[in-house]
Write a protein that holds these residues in place. Structure first.
Motif, PDB file in Angstrom:
ATOM      1  N   ARG B  64       0.819  -1.213   0.000  1.00 40.61           N
ATOM      2  CA  ARG B  64       0.000   0.000   0.000  1.00 40.61           C
ATOM      3  C   ARG B  64       0.851   1.259   0.000  1.00 40.61           C
ATOM      4  O   ARG B  64       0.405   2.324  -0.414  1.00 40.61           O
ATOM      5  CB  ARG B  64      -0.876   0.035   1.265  1.00 40.61           C
ATOM      6  N   PHE B 107      16.329  -5.422  19.292  1.00 40.63           N
ATOM      7  CA  PHE B 107      14.911  -5.183  18.953  1.00 40.63           C
ATOM      8  C   PHE B 107      14.272  -4.418  20.105  1.00 40.63           C
ATOM      9  O   PHE B 107      14.821  -4.354  21.215  1.00 40.63           O
ATOM     10  CB  PHE B 107      14.166  -6.511  18.690  1.00 40.63           C
ATOM     11  N   GLY B 109      12.090  -4.326  22.880  1.00 41.53           N
ATOM     12  CA  GLY B 109      11.391  -5.248  23.781  1.00 41.53           C
ATOM     13  C   GLY B 109      10.153  -4.650  24.416  1.00 41.53           C
ATOM     14  O   GLY B 109       9.279  -5.383  24.896  1.00 41.53           O
ATOM     15  N   HIS B 110      10.037  -3.326  24.416  1.00 37.80           N
ATOM     16  CA  HIS B 110       8.837  -2.685  24.960  1.00 37.80           C
ATOM     17  C   HIS B 110       7.752  -2.584  23.899  1.00 37.80           C
ATOM     18  O   HIS B 110       6.647  -2.144  24.187  1.00 37.80           O
ATOM     19  CB  HIS B 110       9.175  -1.293  25.496  1.00 37.80           C
ATOM     20  N   HIS B 111       8.063  -2.985  22.672  1.00 37.86           N
ATOM     21  CA  HIS B 111       7.079  -2.905  21.597  1.00 37.86           C
ATOM     22  C   HIS B 111       6.804  -4.253  20.945  1.00 37.86           C
ATOM     23  O   HIS B 111       5.668  -4.587  20.645  1.00 37.86           O
ATOM     24  CB  HIS B 111       7.536  -1.900  20.532  1.00 37.86           C
ATOM     25  N   VAL B 112       7.847  -5.043  20.717  1.00 42.83           N
ATOM     26  CA  VAL B 112       7.672  -6.353  20.086  1.00 42.83           C
ATOM     27  C   VAL B 112       6.928  -7.270  21.068  1.00 42.83           C
ATOM     28  O   VAL B 112       7.299  -7.361  22.240  1.00 42.83           O
ATOM     29  CB  VAL B 112       9.038  -6.952  19.708  1.00 42.83           C
ATOM     30  N   THR B 113       5.886  -7.939  20.579  1.00 44.38           N
ATOM     31  CA  THR B 113       5.144  -8.848  21.460  1.00 44.38           C
ATOM     32  C   THR B 113       5.881 -10.183  21.577  1.00 44.38           C
ATOM     33  O   THR B 113       6.808 -10.487  20.822  1.00 44.38           O
ATOM     34  CB  THR B 113       3.730  -9.133  20.921  1.00 44.38           C
ATOM     35  N   ARG B 188     -16.722  19.201  21.364  1.00 45.41           N
ATOM     36  CA  ARG B 188     -16.772  19.057  19.903  1.00 45.41           C
ATOM     37  C   ARG B 188     -16.483  20.367  19.197  1.00 45.41           C
ATOM     38  O   ARG B 188     -15.879  20.371  18.122  1.00 45.41           O
ATOM     39  CB  ARG B 188     -18.125  18.483  19.497  1.00 45.41           C
ATOM     40  N   LEU B 195      -9.482  21.665  14.097  1.00 48.87           N
ATOM     41  CA  LEU B 195      -9.375  21.082  12.751  1.00 48.87           C
ATOM     42  C   LEU B 195      -9.473  22.172  11.690  1.00 48.87           C
ATOM     43  O   LEU B 195      -8.714  22.187  10.718  1.00 48.87           O
ATOM     44  CB  LEU B 195     -10.470  20.034  12.537  1.00 48.87           C
ATOM     45  N   GLY B 198      -6.343  23.919  10.974  1.00 44.85           N
ATOM     46  CA  GLY B 198      -5.242  23.193  10.357  1.00 44.85           C
ATOM     47  C   GLY B 198      -4.654  22.073  11.185  1.00 44.85           C
ATOM     48  O   GLY B 198      -3.667  21.456  10.773  1.00 44.85           O
ATOM     49  N   ALA B 199      -5.228  21.795  12.352  1.00 46.97           N
ATOM     50  CA  ALA B 199      -4.753  20.639  13.109  1.00 46.97           C
ATOM     51  C   ALA B 199      -5.076  19.368  12.334  1.00 46.97           C
ATOM     52  O   ALA B 199      -6.116  19.283  11.676  1.00 46.97           O
ATOM     53  CB  ALA B 199      -5.410  20.589  14.482  1.00 46.97           C
ATOM     54  N   GLU B 200      -4.187  18.366  12.408  1.00 53.07           N
ATOM     55  CA  GLU B 200      -4.483  17.077  11.774  1.00 53.07           C
ATOM     56  C   GLU B 200      -5.549  16.330  12.564  1.00 53.07           C
ATOM     57  O   GLU B 200      -6.338  15.583  12.010  1.00 53.07           O
ATOM     58  CB  GLU B 200      -3.217  16.223  11.727  1.00 53.07           C
ATOM     59  N   ARG B 220     -14.450  12.076  31.042  1.00 62.31           N
ATOM     60  CA  ARG B 220     -14.834  12.039  29.633  1.00 62.31           C
ATOM     61  C   ARG B 220     -16.083  12.902  29.461  1.00 62.31           C
ATOM     62  O   ARG B 220     -17.073  12.701  30.169  1.00 62.31           O
ATOM     63  CB  ARG B 220     -15.160  10.593  29.279  1.00 62.31           C
TER      64      ARG B 220
END
Lengths: 376, 376
Positions: B64, B107, B109-113, B188, B195, B198-200, B220
């Motif tokens: 992709r 690698f 280790g805090h990200h790889v499962t 909202r 937005l 121009g905020a992503e 929330r």
């Protein structure tokens, strides 16, 4: 709510017992939500195969969520600790008057990191005393349960799909999809309408792709202006009660050319074939092939570059995957997308996508926007 | 752009050499973006300690993103494969005419499962032939580099903060923060304005908490209506070029009572003390204490229930953590928040938060909205 979650925990308990586990530690947050109803950002569940008053199930979260946990998870013992997973692991193995702690604990190897497992191992070694418990992969047992939706989940998906339908209908009715507007403007208006209609959030970053951009399967909307004669591909959804809808429609602005109609009709035929193949027991590879064969027979096989669909629910992509490399069969109650596409690089592309629920009869269509080629 | 990323890769190369590694496999997506400029959703980087034409660095992504990778990462060899990380691991260890493949690979280790590491291990065992390479934890080496921002990163943060400032100013000026409106509506509108400017995206789910809800640190927004005499806590931010701003302001509607002013003045004093403590070489625990001591001296220590602040950048929470359990010292160029709060359960709470950059002199304040108690 509570009764549904309790039933789900019992089904997981049975799956854990089949695997010879004493307990499972669920840390993947969608799985935790599914099993407990908890919607916060930090929570984990210790589930015992054979719970007892001395060794109950335990829900863990941190101090921010003490009140919320009391409301959402009133029926599971609460443990408040910042390091949720390791605290629950210690809890799992701790011997109590009711007997020894768990000796064999399942964890989610597709979610727990390598560092995370190290922390769990050291926590259980410290807490268990003598014999060191075994931590072993649980696999995607909770995801497998989640693939089949109950009526409350289907209802949430239905409402999420209805919001997406209504947002697009409003946008089209008000002439917001007209030449001169940018992809970014259209995307933001779709999002704003879905929120105004009660969506918690868009299901994912809304895709608006016009002209040649429509040939990029996952184009990110930019300042490109809509132009008369161009394709306009919209892939978007709404989230309601945590459940995600997913729909793609491809329109034409002004007048459809012959090649646009031809590609559209081909994709529509493939999509109908894919929908017709949805049935309990159907192999996901065969469902994919039902649609893909239509595209390939027209000589466009190489232009359909992704799988046919995927499960939707608490996540936008979940089990089952429906594609040439998928595995397994469908079951009644699974909510899935059917979304073939044909992409002609540099020219344009068409994708048509619905969210549906597999039933013993016809699949239930949740995204109701027309699939006639809409010329605006 | 490319030159900055190349410089970052060279700094990581030096850190990897210090650890005795032949190569590192970076899979955490923010880290990949930092080192390559790639903004897609699937990418990984193989970085060699001693790269050569036979054994170059390699950027991996799936089909992709072939075009996007060519544009965003033109200066690193590209490998297109759906299973990005395992494909790069195979690439790392493969012997070539230039010599043997990597023997020792770091690698994340805090990200790889756990399952992910198993896949990497099996990939390298297959590809390496004879000697089996060692996979070893790299630690948070890239996160450590990311903590210190360059001028381009600070500029993105400055623009993100300016958008948040302007969105709040507009809302206040137009009277949108008035009794009868709901938390959800206010949230909202803040998001929509950011937005439109121009905020992503919003930096995180915008917090709007009024009345007793303001005593919940991470409430929330819901249908609760704003009422005269209530506190209104707004915690929000904008994302620009991937960089996140973070700001909290607490206002009062109509008229501030004595206890509200008292709590507000206390939090403001603590926040000023925290900001004043920001300096290169300052211990993060001492910075936290500078603010916390002010709160504790007023008898509200137990009502300040979280750390003082955190780094911000490509993630909303990143290194350094500034809190009682933190470790390490600040350095010039670190972008951090300072956000003490005092929460009185059932009554209300005040938090005041800025995003700032540590410098050799005064810290640079990026969130410019007034911190006077704003009574609307």
């Amino acid at each position: 709510m509570g009764a549904r979650q309790a039933g789900r925990r019992d089904r997981l308990r049975a799956a854990a017992a089949e695997r010879g586990l004493d307990a499972v530690l669920v840390t993947e947050l969608h799985n935790v939500r599914y099993l407990t109803g908890f919607t916060g950002s930090n929570g984990a569940l210790l589930l015992r195969t054979d719970p007892s008053p001395a060794h109950p199930d335990v829900f863990g979260t941190d101090g921010r969520y003490t009140t919320q946990a009391g409301t959402q998870v009133p029926d599971v013992e609460l443990l408040v600790d910042r390091a949720t997973a390791t605290a629950l692991a210690r809890e799992a193995v701790r011997p109590r008057s009711g007997g020894p702690g768990a000796g064999r604990i399942g964890f989610e190897g597709h979610h727990v990191t390598v560092d995370g497992l190290r922390a769990l191992e050291s926590a259980v070694a410290d807490a268990a005393g003598g014999q060191v418990p075994e931590l072993t992969g649980l696999g995607r047992a909770v995801e497998a349960l989640r693939a089949v939706k109950d009526d409350e989940e289907v209802d949430a998906l239905r409402r999420a799909c209805a919001i997406a339908d209504a947002a697009l209908a409003e946008l089209a009715a008000e002439g917001a999809l007209r030449p001169g507007r940018t992809e970014l403007q259209v995307g933001r208006e779709l999002d704003a309408r879905m929120l105004a209609m009660g969506a918690e959030a868009p299901s994912f970053e809304t895709i608006v792709a016009t002209g040649a951009n429509s040939a990029i399967p996952h184009h990110r909307p930019d300042g490109t202006e809509l132009r008369a004669g161009d394709l306009l591909k919209l892939d978007f959804g709404a989230t309601v009660d945590g459940y995600h809808s997913d729909m793609t429609r491809t329109l034409v602005l002004g007048h459809a050319s012959d090649w646009q109609r031809e590609v559209y009709d081909l994709v529509a035929a493939a999509q109908a074939a894919g929908r017709a193949a949805l049935a309990p027991g159907a192999d996901v590879v065969a469902v994919d092939a039902a649609a893909r064969d239509v595209v390939a027979a027209a000589g466009h096989g190489e232009h359909f570059t992704h799988g046919l669909g995927h499960g939707v629910g608490l996540q936008i992509h979940e089990a089952p995957g429906i594609g040439p490399l998928g595995a397994g069969t469908l079951a009644a109650g699974m909510a899935v997308t059917v979304e073939p596409g044909v992409y002609l690089p540099g020219h344009g592309g068409v994708r048509i996508e619905d969210t549906l629920v597999v039933t013993d009869g016809e699949p239930e269509l949740l995204t109701l926007t027309s699939k006639e080629l809409l010329v605006l």
